[in-house]
Structures are given as structure tokens and as C-alpha cells.
Design an enzyme around this catalytic site. Structure first.
Site, PDB file in Angstrom:
ATOM      1  N   ASP A   1      10.179  -3.688  -3.296  1.00  0.00           N
ATOM      2  CA  ASP A   1       9.061  -4.423  -3.899  1.00  0.00           C
ATOM      3  C   ASP A   1       7.803  -4.080  -3.100  1.00  0.00           C
ATOM      4  O   ASP A   1       7.780  -4.184  -1.872  1.00  0.00           O
ATOM      5  CB  ASP A   1       9.326  -5.929  -3.839  1.00  0.00           C
ATOM      6  CG  ASP A   1       8.245  -6.719  -4.578  1.00  0.00           C
ATOM      7  OD1 ASP A   1       8.392  -6.895  -5.798  1.00  0.00           O
ATOM      8  OD2 ASP A   1       7.269  -7.129  -3.923  1.00  0.00           O
ATOM      9  N   LEU A   2       6.755  -3.627  -3.821  1.00  0.00           N
ATOM     10  CA  LEU A   2       5.524  -3.220  -3.144  1.00  0.00           C
ATOM     11  C   LEU A   2       4.813  -4.440  -2.547  1.00  0.00           C
ATOM     12  O   LEU A   2       4.745  -5.514  -3.177  1.00  0.00           O
ATOM     13  CB  LEU A   2       4.584  -2.507  -4.117  1.00  0.00           C
ATOM     14  CG  LEU A   2       5.108  -1.219  -4.761  1.00  0.00           C
ATOM     15  CD1 LEU A   2       4.030  -0.620  -5.655  1.00  0.00           C
ATOM     16  CD2 LEU A   2       5.552  -0.215  -3.705  1.00  0.00           C
TER      17      LEU A   2
ATOM     18  N   ASP B   1       5.994  -4.217 -10.007  1.00  0.00           N
ATOM     19  CA  ASP B   1       5.929  -3.341  -8.841  1.00  0.00           C
ATOM     20  C   ASP B   1       7.290  -3.239  -8.155  1.00  0.00           C
ATOM     21  O   ASP B   1       7.374  -3.001  -6.953  1.00  0.00           O
ATOM     22  CB  ASP B   1       4.876  -3.859  -7.858  1.00  0.00           C
ATOM     23  CG  ASP B   1       5.191  -5.272  -7.365  1.00  0.00           C
ATOM     24  OD1 ASP B   1       6.019  -5.949  -8.001  1.00  0.00           O
ATOM     25  OD2 ASP B   1       4.592  -5.697  -6.356  1.00  0.00           O
TER      26      ASP B   1
END
Length: 413
Positions: A280-281, A323
Site C-alpha cells: 500500500d503506497l 493505491d
């Protein structure tokens, strides 16, 4: 290479078969037309020879035998008066006959010129050729056959009188004498080409008929091929939509689960490990809020390209939404190999991204789960990796966490 593949596909297609059949039909049709034309031409020439021979046989040459077998230089015109009348009358019977005359080959001359012995044509006196006058239209072929004493048909030829075909046959009474004479009958050639055209019209129409059919088949086949290509392209597009993320072009969750299931089967046979990493960004929401969704979308594309450059050919990176990315690592030796890959990814994500006119800094939190230690199905292993990723978030982000049943082990990237 692409041209070779396209050529190979064309050579194995039905259209190639139709094209070859078209060319064969065209070649056969041309040969058929030429053969029919030649056969008709030969038939008409044979008929002219027969016509000239009929005239030759209808005349009693015996009264003129002594005159004809004499040196042409010594012949007197009045000795041929009776023969002139007979030939003239024979020509007048047929409306197509315009000129009838006797020729001989002057062997006393160096060039072996062909000369008139008698011109009995039913024409005005001004058009009648004189005794011993050179036959100016004599061809080399005529000179050759006069030496061989064989029949010949020449023409059609066109001169100031019109178009003519000439039938030339030996005068039988002179055939075995030194002073050989040939009877010549010129008939109008007005219908010659029309008869040739009429004879070749049927094979030409038959050929054209089959060529039109084959052309239709070729065009129809091309149309069907285009339809199939459109269908294939549409199917490919649907497949892309079904198995790939529209924004980044990465495999989606459906394709990821399919590849994970295949990797698990292979791992069971080979006793190897498989790792799933949930990424996960970090700070992506801030990028969207600050620069807008277009910049955010372009950032996701850049992240996808950077991640692909870090992985092996057999690895799969998937975008499952927003994301969030999932990375499948089949055929790994141990957990340490997965940990090293996670560290490499976190380090790469900390490097700035140039998106549009902005320099953007983000990071990534990763959860790692191992088959079959943490799960035996794609769904269960993905759940474990997801939980480990949230543990990484709680540890301050920009780290990876390896899932454990009773506790989480965290390491900074």
C-alpha cells in the site's frame, strides 16, 4: 519477423487458396482463348487452301500444259488468253474473291524474285499486273514455299485495295517440272477477325464467369477475415478488461488469483515456497488531494513501471484497487529471498517520481505472507499479507512486515 508471420498466416489461409485458384483459372482461360483462336485461324486457313485447290482442280490445265512448262520468258500473252478467261470466271463465282493470278519463281535472277505469269483478276485493266512483272508483296515465306512447292495462306494484310487473305497452291500440271507455277487467290478479310472473335467469345465469357465468382469468394473471404479480426480484437479487449487493470495495464485480482493458484500447484510438486506481498503506497491520498486525480493516476502508472523493473519474469505484480498492489513471487528458496525483494521495493519507492511538472515523494508499506506456512489458498494468503501490511502501517510506514500466527516481526526498510 512480423512480416514473416503475416505471410505465413496468409499462405495458410483460404484467401491464398482462392488467389492461387484465380491465377490458375486466369492462366487456363488465356490458354483456352488462345487455343480456340488458333484453332479457328487454322480451320479458316485450311478452308481457304481447300477453296483454292477446288479452283485449281476445276480448271482443265491440259490445253495449256505446253505453254506452262515452257521457260516463262518465252511465253506469249496470247497463249494464256484462254486460261485467263477460265481463271477470271472462277473468281467471279465467289463474291469474296477479288484477285486471282499465277506466280512463278524467277531462278535466273540472283535474288530469286517472284514474278507474275498471269493476272486474271476481275479488275480494271489498270489494276492488272503484266507478264514477268515482279510481285512486290512476295514475302520470304512465299519464296520458301515456292521452292518447296507446298500450299500456303498469308495474311490478313492491308493495302490500298483493302484487307486480304491470300491462298496459294501449286498448279498440279507444273508440280514436277522445272518451271513451277503457283495459283493465288486473294479473298476479302473483312469477316476474318469477326469469325476469330466469335470463336473466342465463348471461352472468354466462361473464363470471365469463373473469375468473377473467384473474385467474389476472395472479397467475401477478406470480408469474413476482417469480421473475425474485429471479433478477435474485441475479444482481446474484453480479455484485457477482464484480466488487466485499465489504468496501469497490470494484472487485476482475477488474473492474480489464477496465477497464484497455478504457483501453489507447482510449489506442492516442487516443495518450493511462494510469497505474496501486499503493498500500500504511503502518502498517496495527499498527492491526490494536493495535485489532483490526474496526477495521482499518472503517479500510479509510474509506480507500476518502476515495480516491474524490479521483479523477475516469472513474478506477477497486480493492482487490486486504489493505491494497493499485490506481488506474487513463485519459486523462491526461502523467506529471506522474499524479505530482500520487499526491501528492494521499499527503497525504490522512496526515490522521487517525476510526474508531469511535479517531483513527488512517497513510500510504501508491505505485508509478506508465505505459502504454505501462512496459508494454502490465494484468498487466505492474501488475507495474511493484508494484515501484515496494516501492521507495517502501524509501525510507522515505509517498512515491511512478515506475517506470523502469534506475533508480527517488523524490520525497517
Amino acid at each position: 519477423m512480423l512480416k514473416f508471420v503475416n505471410l505465413k498466416a496468409f499462405l495458410s489461409s483460404a484467401r491464398f487458396f482462392y488467389v492461387i485458384l484465380f491465377l490458375i483459372t486466369l492462366a487456363a482461360g488465356v490458354l483456352f482463348v488462345l487455343h480456340a483462336k488458333q484453332a479457328q485461324d487454322d480451320e479458316m486457313r485450311d478452308n481457304l487452301i481447300t477453296y483454292a485447290k477446288t479452283i485449281e482442280k476445276s480448271i482443265d490445265w491440259q490445253p495449256f500444259a505446253a505453254t506452262l512448262n515452257t521457260d516463262p520468258v518465252k511465253i506469249k500473252l496470247y497463249d494464256l488468253a484462254g486460261l485467263n478467261s477460265k481463271l477470271n470466271n472462277a473468281c467471279r463465282v465467289n463474291a469474296d474473291c477479288h484477285f486471282i493470278y499465277l506466280l512463278y519463281l524467277d531462278k535466273q535472277q540472283d535474288k530469286h524474285q517472284v514474278r507474275f505469269l498471269l493476272d486474271a483478276s476481275p479488275q480494271p485493266p489498270s489494276e492488272i499486273s503484266k507478264l514477268s512483272e515482279v510481285f512486290a508483296e512476295a514475302s520470304d515465306e512465299l519464296k520458301r514455299v515456292m521452292k518447296m512447292r507446298t500450299p500456303i495462306v498469308e495474311g490478313p494484310v492491308t493495302d490500298h485495295w483493302g484487307s486480304w487473305v491470300s491462298a496459294r497452291v501449286p498448279v498440279s500440271i507444273t508440280a514436277n517440272t522445272p518451271y513451277f507455277v503457283m495459283l493465288n487467290v486473294d479473298v476479302t478479310a473483312a469477316g476474318w477477325n469477326k469469325r476469330l472473335l466469335a470463336k473466342t467469345l465463348f471461352p472468354a465469357l466462361i473464363t470471365a464467369f469463373f473469375l468473377v465468382i473467384l473474385s467474389g469468394l476472395i472479397l467475401r473471404n477478406r470480408y469474413v477475415e476482417n469480421l473475425l479480426k474485429q471479433l478477435f480484437d474485441s475479444t482481446s479487449e474484453l480479455s484485457e478488461l477482464a484480466y488487466f487493470d485499465a489504468l496501469t495495464g497490470l494484472p487485476n485480482r482475477r488474473l492474480l488469483e489464477d496465477r497464484a493458484a497455478q504457483a501453489f500447484k507447482a510449489a506442492r510438486r516442487s516443495k518450493q515456497m511462494v510469497a505474496i506481498m501486499f503493498l500500500d503506497l504511503d502518502y498517496f491520498k495527499t498527492v491526490n488531494d494536493t495535485h489532483g486525480h490526474d496526477v495521482g493516476d499518472n503517479l500510479l502508472k509510474s509506480v507500476a513501471e518502476r515495480l516491474k523493473s524490479l521483479l523477475r519474469m516469472e513474478d506477477t505484480i497486480s493492482r487490486i484497487g486504489g493505491d494497493e498492489f499485490v506481488i506474487l513471487l513463485p519459486k523462491i528458496v526461502d523467506e529471506q529471498q522474499a524479505a530482500l525483494t520487499a526491501e528492494k521495493i521499499i527503497k525504490a519507492l522512496t526515490e522521487p517520481f517525476n510526474v508531469d511538472e511535479y517531483v513527488i515523494k512517497i513510500g510504501g508499506s508491505i505485508g509478506v505472507a508465505i505459502y504454505s506456512k501462512h496459508g494454502t489458498t490465494p484468498a487466505s494468503l492474501l488475507k495474511c499479507a493484508d494484515e501484515a501490511m496494516y501492521a507495517a502501517k502501524r509501525l510507522g510506514r515505509n517498512v515491511y512486515v512478515l506475517y506470523a500466527d502469534d506475533f508480527m516481526e517488523a524490520n525497517e526498510g
